[in-house]
Design a protein around this motif. Structure first.
Motif, PDB file in Angstrom:
ATOM      1  N   HIS A 145       0.799  -1.062   0.014  1.00  0.00           N
ATOM      2  CA  HIS A 145       0.023   0.109  -0.087  1.00  0.00           C
ATOM      3  C   HIS A 145       0.872   1.134   0.040  1.00  0.00           C
ATOM      4  O   HIS A 145       2.079   0.940  -0.051  1.00  0.00           O
ATOM      5  N   CYS A 180      -4.690   5.675  -0.012  1.00  0.00           N
ATOM      6  CA  CYS A 180      -3.658   4.915  -0.473  1.00  0.00           C
ATOM      7  C   CYS A 180      -3.301   5.006  -1.904  1.00  0.00           C
ATOM      8  O   CYS A 180      -4.331   5.422  -2.789  1.00  0.00           O
ATOM      9  N   CYS A 184      -3.993  -1.578  -4.769  1.00  0.00           N
ATOM     10  CA  CYS A 184      -3.810  -2.890  -3.801  1.00  0.00           C
ATOM     11  C   CYS A 184      -4.986  -3.718  -4.182  1.00  0.00           C
ATOM     12  O   CYS A 184      -5.209  -4.519  -2.974  1.00  0.00           O
ATOM     13  N   HIS A 188      -8.985  -0.692  -3.583  1.00  0.00           N
ATOM     14  CA  HIS A 188      -8.080   0.159  -3.310  1.00  0.00           C
ATOM     15  C   HIS A 188      -8.422   1.608  -3.268  1.00  0.00           C
ATOM     16  O   HIS A 188      -8.140   2.384  -2.427  1.00  0.00           O
TER      17      HIS A 188
HETATM   18 CU1  CUA Z   1      -4.179   0.010  -0.297  1.00  0.00          CU
HETATM   19 CU2  CUA Z   1      -4.168   0.824  -2.382  1.00  0.00          CU
END
Ligand code: CUA
Length: 310
Positions: A145, A180, A184, A188
């Motif tokens: 992340h 973030c 991910c 996300h």
């Molecule tokens: Cu955690 Cu993108």
């Protein structure tokens, strides 16, 4: 930075933000004006020196060394200047001052878990005081992340299996976005949160109100006892294992040569992969604690070890 220019940028809410913005602005001005000059000259010359008759030929040019040196050396110097300028800011944002407020961050799909040394835990929200340097010690439970707060101009990848860190000093109370910034997985884009910057007195009140929780080092002491760490690590060195008192930030010789400063990352590694870098004079007898301890407990254990003083 003058008022009229700040509308171009997100809120400037940390000590480093104006410095980053000045550099960014300088870079935009230099590259923008050169691009503008080139496109203007292309347009003007292609009209001014267009072919007017079918038999017209351009003059043959052999080259002119001073001119070529001029447009090679000047841009080189400008870009080296920008490189040095960026280097100074990079160095500053990579070296936290002494006496930071430390916060542990654990990223997971898809939320931010944060913990204060005093014990309080937060999810997708972080309360901190304005005017104090804050250091984030970050790790991930699963994938990569990235902890990104645009108003502070800070962004740093958060990696599984190790600590990364970054620091900032918020300048004014307010609420700022946390994102973030590393793709991910499915949610996300929803891995977001809020940084709540408070006045020092308000923060003090807030943290007092959370005091039902115990400090991280006390929780860590319980983990230490439960895992039986004290059977090998006591207050003095024994043949079984070195003492952990005063180990934090100490330069330690390693088996097979070399040395290391025992920072959070090394303490973490020694718990999860004890055989990797063994202290000089000891055998590889310690088992791994991987899988027996969560990232949060590991952080607490490390805070306990850091608190051990003779
Ligand atoms: Cu955690 Cu993108």
């Amino acid at each position: 930075m003058p008022e009229w220019i700040t509308w171009l940028f997100p809120d400037q809410a940390s000590t480093i933000a104006p410095k980053v913005d000045w550099l960014y602005l300088a870079l935009i001005l230099v590259t923008g004006s050169v691009a503008l000059l080139i496109f203007t000259l292309i347009t003007v010359y292609s009209i001014r020196y267009r072919r007017r008759r079918i038999d017209q030929r351009g003059a043959h040019i052999e080259g002119f060394v001073p001119l070529e040196l001029f447009w090679a050396v000047i841009p080189f110097l400008i870009f080296m200047g920008i490189f040095a300028w960026g280097g100074v800011i990079y160095y500053e944002r990579s070296s936290p001052p002494k006496g930071t407020i430390d916060i542990y961050v654990v990223g997971k799909q898809w939320m931010w878990k944060l913990q204060h040394l005093e014990g309080p835990r937060e999810i997708n929200q972080l309360h901190i005081p304005a005017g104090y340097p804050v250091r984030l010690l970050m790790t991930s439970q699963d994938v990569i992340h990235s902890f990104y707060v645009p108003a502070f101009r800070i962004k740093q990848d958060v990696l599984p299996g190790r600590y990364t860190s970054q620091w900032f000093q918020a300048t004014k109370p307010g609420r700022y976005h946390l994102f973030c910034a590393e793709y991910c997985g499915t949610e996300h884009s929803r891995m977001i949160g809020t940084i709540e910057v408070m006045r020092q007195e308000d923060f003090q009140q807030w943290i007092e109100a959370q005091r039902a929780t115990q400090p991280m080092k006390s929780s860590g002491k319980e983990v230490f006892a439960r895992l039986g760490c004290d059977s090998c690590h006591s207050s003095t060195d024994t043949p079984l294992g070195p003492s952990l008192h005063n180990v934090y930030q100490r330069k330690t010789s390693l088996k097979g040569g070399g040395s290391i400063v025992a920072d959070e990352s090394y303490l973490r590694e020694s718990i999860l992969n004890p055989a990797d870098r063994i202290v000089h004079g000891y055998q590889s007898t310690m088992p791994t604690y991987r899988g027996q301890i969560s990232d949060e407990q590991l952080n607490e254990l490390i805070e306990y070890i850091k608190s051990l003083k003779r």
